[in-house]
Design a protein around this motif. Structure first.
Motif, PDB file in Angstrom:
ATOM      1  N   MET A 168       0.831  -1.184   0.000  1.00  0.00           N
ATOM      2  CA  MET A 168       0.000   0.000   0.000  1.00  0.00           C
ATOM      3  C   MET A 168       0.875   1.247   0.000  1.00  0.00           C
ATOM      4  O   MET A 168       1.880   1.303   0.682  1.00  0.00           O
ATOM      5  N   GLY A 169       0.424   2.242  -0.749  1.00  0.00           N
ATOM      6  CA  GLY A 169       1.153   3.490  -0.792  1.00  0.00           C
ATOM      7  C   GLY A 169       0.830   4.357   0.409  1.00  0.00           C
ATOM      8  O   GLY A 169      -0.190   4.206   1.065  1.00  0.00           O
ATOM      9  N   ARG A 170       1.754   5.229   0.682  1.00  0.00           N
ATOM     10  CA  ARG A 170       1.526   6.156   1.795  1.00  0.00           C
ATOM     11  C   ARG A 170       0.738   7.350   1.302  1.00  0.00           C
ATOM     12  O   ARG A 170       0.935   7.833   0.201  1.00  0.00           O
ATOM     13  N   ARG A 171      -0.149   7.814   2.133  1.00  0.00           N
ATOM     14  CA  ARG A 171      -0.937   8.993   1.790  1.00  0.00           C
ATOM     15  C   ARG A 171      -0.117  10.246   2.049  1.00  0.00           C
ATOM     16  O   ARG A 171       0.561  10.359   3.056  1.00  0.00           O
ATOM     17  N   GLN A 172      -0.222  11.170   1.129  1.00  0.00           N
ATOM     18  CA  GLN A 172       0.460  12.443   1.275  1.00  0.00           C
ATOM     19  C   GLN A 172      -0.429  13.391   2.082  1.00  0.00           C
ATOM     20  O   GLN A 172      -1.631  13.444   1.863  1.00  0.00           O
ATOM     21  N   PRO A 173       0.159  14.131   3.020  1.00  0.00           N
ATOM     22  CA  PRO A 173      -0.661  15.089   3.767  1.00  0.00           C
ATOM     23  C   PRO A 173      -1.119  16.228   2.853  1.00  0.00           C
ATOM     24  O   PRO A 173      -0.394  16.671   1.979  1.00  0.00           O
ATOM     25  N   HIS A 174      -2.342  16.658   3.057  1.00  0.00           N
ATOM     26  CA  HIS A 174      -2.906  17.752   2.274  1.00  0.00           C
ATOM     27  C   HIS A 174      -3.168  18.932   3.195  1.00  0.00           C
ATOM     28  O   HIS A 174      -3.492  18.771   4.367  1.00  0.00           O
ATOM     29  N   SER A 175      -3.035  20.109   2.616  1.00  0.00           N
ATOM     30  CA  SER A 175      -3.331  21.303   3.409  1.00  0.00           C
ATOM     31  C   SER A 175      -4.838  21.507   3.481  1.00  0.00           C
ATOM     32  O   SER A 175      -5.571  21.174   2.563  1.00  0.00           O
ATOM     33  N   LEU A 176      -5.276  22.047   4.596  1.00  0.00           N
ATOM     34  CA  LEU A 176      -6.697  22.314   4.788  1.00  0.00           C
ATOM     35  C   LEU A 176      -7.008  23.709   4.260  1.00  0.00           C
ATOM     36  O   LEU A 176      -6.331  24.680   4.599  1.00  0.00           O
ATOM     37  N   ASP A 177      -8.034  23.809   3.429  1.00  0.00           N
ATOM     38  CA  ASP A 177      -8.410  25.071   2.797  1.00  0.00           C
ATOM     39  C   ASP A 177      -9.379  25.825   3.712  1.00  0.00           C
ATOM     40  O   ASP A 177     -10.595  25.813   3.511  1.00  0.00           O
ATOM     41  N   ILE A 178      -8.831  26.482   4.728  1.00  0.00           N
ATOM     42  CA  ILE A 178      -9.651  27.190   5.718  1.00  0.00           C
ATOM     43  C   ILE A 178     -10.441  28.344   5.081  1.00  0.00           C
ATOM     44  O   ILE A 178     -11.649  28.452   5.314  1.00  0.00           O
ATOM     45  N   PRO A 179      -9.822  29.227   4.269  1.00  0.00           N
ATOM     46  CA  PRO A 179     -10.619  30.314   3.672  1.00  0.00           C
ATOM     47  C   PRO A 179     -11.753  29.804   2.789  1.00  0.00           C
ATOM     48  O   PRO A 179     -12.858  30.344   2.814  1.00  0.00           O
ATOM     49  N   GLY A 180     -11.512  28.754   2.025  1.00  0.00           N
ATOM     50  CA  GLY A 180     -12.568  28.181   1.191  1.00  0.00           C
ATOM     51  C   GLY A 180     -13.695  27.619   2.031  1.00  0.00           C
ATOM     52  O   GLY A 180     -14.878  27.802   1.710  1.00  0.00           O
ATOM     53  N   ALA A 181     -13.355  26.933   3.113  1.00  0.00           N
ATOM     54  CA  ALA A 181     -14.377  26.372   4.000  1.00  0.00           C
ATOM     55  C   ALA A 181     -15.204  27.478   4.652  1.00  0.00           C
ATOM     56  O   ALA A 181     -16.428  27.357   4.781  1.00  0.00           O
ATOM     57  N   ILE A 182     -14.560  28.554   5.040  1.00  0.00           N
ATOM     58  CA  ILE A 182     -15.282  29.674   5.663  1.00  0.00           C
ATOM     59  C   ILE A 182     -16.207  30.342   4.649  1.00  0.00           C
ATOM     60  O   ILE A 182     -17.370  30.631   4.959  1.00  0.00           O
TER      61      ILE A 182
END
Length: 100
Positions: A1-15
């Motif tokens: 299994m491949g390792r998952r890459q961390p993703h940045s959280l899109d706080i301004p988009g969510a707001i």
């Protein structure tokens, strides 16, 4: 299994999307109580359109968007979105008029 890459959280988009949808809900729910042409309803609906438009513009410029706008280029996704919107609009009308 491949390792998952961390993703940045899109706080301004969510707001932006949360405020936009929340203001639509507020405007529609208050419209029947205080009147559709009252200042608070009109302001909330205008701000919701501005917030959702800002969300779309913000997401188009991101490398890791919350909602990739490119998914709407596919014909099946557009058809499913339109079908869902029509279905839920009809279902809402049915739930309103059935008790009458």
């Amino acid at each position: 299994m491949g390792r998952r890459q961390p993703h940045s959280l899109d706080i301004p988009g969510a707001i932006l999307v949360t405020l936009g949808i929340g203001l639509i809900v507020y405007g529609v729910s208050e419209g029947s109580e205080v009147g559709w042409w009252s200042a608070q309803v009109l302001i909330s609906l205008v701000l919701s359109v501005i917030g959702l438009a800002g969300f779309v513009v913000w997401e188009m410029g991101r490398t890791e968007p919350l909602l990739p706008m490119s998914i709407f280029r596919g014909r099946p996704v557009r058809a499913a979105s339109l079908t869902g919107a029509v279905f839920y609009t009809d279902a809402g009308g049915l739930l309103f008029f059935s008790p009458l």
